[in-house]
Design a protein around this motif. Structure first.
Motif, PDB file in Angstrom:
ATOM      1  N   LYS A  89       9.025  50.055 -60.558  1.00 26.68           N
ATOM      2  CA  LYS A  89       7.540  49.957 -60.907  1.00 26.68           C
ATOM      3  C   LYS A  89       8.182  48.154 -62.269  1.00 26.68           C
ATOM      4  O   LYS A  89       7.271  47.642 -61.916  1.00 26.68           O
ATOM      5  CB  LYS A  89       6.347  50.732 -61.161  1.00 26.68           C
ATOM      6  CG  LYS A  89       5.067  49.803 -61.434  1.00 26.68           C
ATOM      7  CD  LYS A  89       4.038  50.644 -62.164  1.00 26.68           C
ATOM      8  CE  LYS A  89       2.951  50.002 -62.512  1.00 26.68           C
ATOM      9  NZ  LYS A  89       1.486  50.974 -62.807  1.00 26.68           N
ATOM     10  N   ILE A  94       5.444  50.838 -54.002  1.00 28.04           N
ATOM     11  CA  ILE A  94       5.206  50.095 -55.087  1.00 28.04           C
ATOM     12  C   ILE A  94       4.122  49.353 -55.393  1.00 28.04           C
ATOM     13  O   ILE A  94       2.874  48.682 -55.641  1.00 28.04           O
ATOM     14  CB  ILE A  94       5.827  49.828 -56.249  1.00 28.04           C
ATOM     15  CG1 ILE A  94       6.608  51.120 -56.463  1.00 28.04           C
ATOM     16  CG2 ILE A  94       5.471  49.257 -57.202  1.00 28.04           C
ATOM     17  CD1 ILE A  94       7.842  51.227 -57.315  1.00 28.04           C
ATOM     18  N   TYR A 141      10.590  56.101 -60.351  1.00 27.15           N
ATOM     19  CA  TYR A 141       9.302  55.385 -59.187  1.00 27.15           C
ATOM     20  C   TYR A 141       9.146  54.735 -60.467  1.00 27.15           C
ATOM     21  O   TYR A 141       8.843  53.125 -60.436  1.00 27.15           O
ATOM     22  CB  TYR A 141       8.311  55.868 -59.144  1.00 27.15           C
ATOM     23  CG  TYR A 141       7.498  55.672 -58.535  1.00 27.15           C
ATOM     24  CD1 TYR A 141       6.823  55.873 -57.079  1.00 27.15           C
ATOM     25  CD2 TYR A 141       5.829  55.508 -59.620  1.00 27.15           C
ATOM     26  CE1 TYR A 141       5.804  55.061 -56.591  1.00 27.15           C
ATOM     27  CE2 TYR A 141       5.159  54.517 -59.012  1.00 27.15           C
ATOM     28  CZ  TYR A 141       4.615  54.274 -57.928  1.00 27.15           C
ATOM     29  OH  TYR A 141       3.846  53.681 -56.561  1.00 27.15           O
ATOM     30  N   VAL A 143       1.312  43.660 -58.555  1.00 28.78           N
ATOM     31  CA  VAL A 143       1.827  45.289 -58.072  1.00 28.78           C
ATOM     32  C   VAL A 143       0.511  46.299 -58.171  1.00 28.78           C
ATOM     33  O   VAL A 143       0.008  46.492 -59.495  1.00 28.78           O
ATOM     34  CB  VAL A 143       2.756  45.722 -59.027  1.00 28.78           C
ATOM     35  CG1 VAL A 143       4.245  47.714 -58.506  1.00 28.78           C
ATOM     36  CG2 VAL A 143       4.395  44.983 -58.994  1.00 28.78           C
ATOM     37  N   CYS A 149      -0.921  53.370 -58.774  1.00 29.68           N
ATOM     38  CA  CYS A 149      -1.167  54.220 -57.656  1.00 29.68           C
ATOM     39  C   CYS A 149      -2.638  54.734 -57.728  1.00 29.68           C
ATOM     40  O   CYS A 149      -3.001  54.755 -58.745  1.00 29.68           O
ATOM     41  CB  CYS A 149       0.024  55.006 -58.556  1.00 29.68           C
ATOM     42  SG  CYS A 149      -0.145  56.237 -57.019  1.00 29.68           S
TER      43      CYS A 149
END
Length: 276
Positions: free
Chosen positions: A87, A187, A83, A269, A272
């Motif tokens: 990213k 993402i 992940y 982006v 999270c």
């Protein structure tokens, strides 16, 4: 155009993905070190031919511990690292601030990274199983027919099995590419769930899997050249290929808007856990 844009985005930022990829691969090698160290120690000592029950038990225990360490890394550590790597690629492609420490950003959304990794792995595994079962049946049929000493069967069946095997492996490649944009979707917008991420990825790659496959093949020359440098060249080739693929995802996302995609509204982006 995707490759040209990737080089443009990477200009002046090569150090970050190279460092991140070096750390990423380094951590994988460190996780594998106990297992390979055990194998080398056994071969060097000659204990693999020992009849000593205590020695054999120690060997089995050492192998078990080594394998468990690798499994723990693969199950618990690898998904958030993937992940974080994805990213970094997204940040570079979108010309945002990025650093090597973003490799560990996946641990901030641990559940999402685990879901993406294992949901995709589950479906790839199921498709692989669906491929190997009929392939093994064909091999069994070949063995039975060949036992009759039929020259026609001996000549035709191996060719038939080879053709079918190539077709079946293409199914795996097709599915792997079809699911490949799950990470990018999630993402780009952390509010998209794991299942929706897969649905969006399948939708935007529909009808373009062949082109994406050719795009991947276009890096084979660079990969072969990297072998001359004992793999060191991959520190440059992999980021280049990954950013190029992300650019292809961005293009296809625009050309093939998904009925599931109600979330994405910009090029930044998201962090999270942030609100959409």
């Amino acid at each position: 155009e995707c490759k040209a844009q990737a080089l443009k985005s990477l200009k002046g930022k090569w150090g970050t993905p190279i460092a991140a990829y070096f750390i990423f691969v380094g951590l994988i090698l460190v996780a594998m070190l106990p297992y390979f160290g055990f194998i080398l120690s056994v071969v060097a000592s000659g204990d693999f031919i020992s009849d000593n029950p205590v020695g054999l038990m120690g060997m089995a225990l050492g192998a078990l511990v080594s394998l468990l360490l690798m499994m723990v890394f693969s199950i618990c550590i690898l998904p958030p690292l993937v992940y974080g790597w994805k990213k970094i690629i997204a940040l570079i492609a979108n010309n945002q601030e990025v650093s090597a420490k973003d490799l560990f950003s996946g641990f901030k959304c641990y559940g999402k990274s685990m879901g993406l990794y294992w949901w995709c792995s589950l479906w790839i595994g199921l498709w692989t199983l669906a491929i190997y079962i009929p392939l093994m049946i064909l091999v069994a049929i070949f063995i039975v027919v060949a036992s009759t000493n039929s020259s026609v069967a001996v000549l035709i069946l191996p060719i038939l099995i080879f053709v079918i095997m190539i077709c079946l492996y293409w199914v795996i490649i097709y599915k792997y590419i079809s699911y490949g944009f799950m990470w990018n979707v999630s993402i780009d917008d952390s509010s998209v769930g794991v299942i929706d991420s897969m649905n969006i990825s399948k939708n935007i790659t529909k009808g373009n899997v062949g082109k994406l496959f050719v795009l991947d093949l276009s890096f084979l020359g660079w990969i072969f050249l990297s072998c001359v440098t004992l793999g060191i060249g991959l520190l440059w080739v992999i980021p280049y290929a990954e950013v190029t693929t992300y650019n292809a995802y961005r293009v296809l996302r625009t050309l093939n808007p998904s009925p599931y995609m109600f979330y994405f509204s910009g090029t930044d982006v998201e962090v999270c856990g942030a609100s959409p």
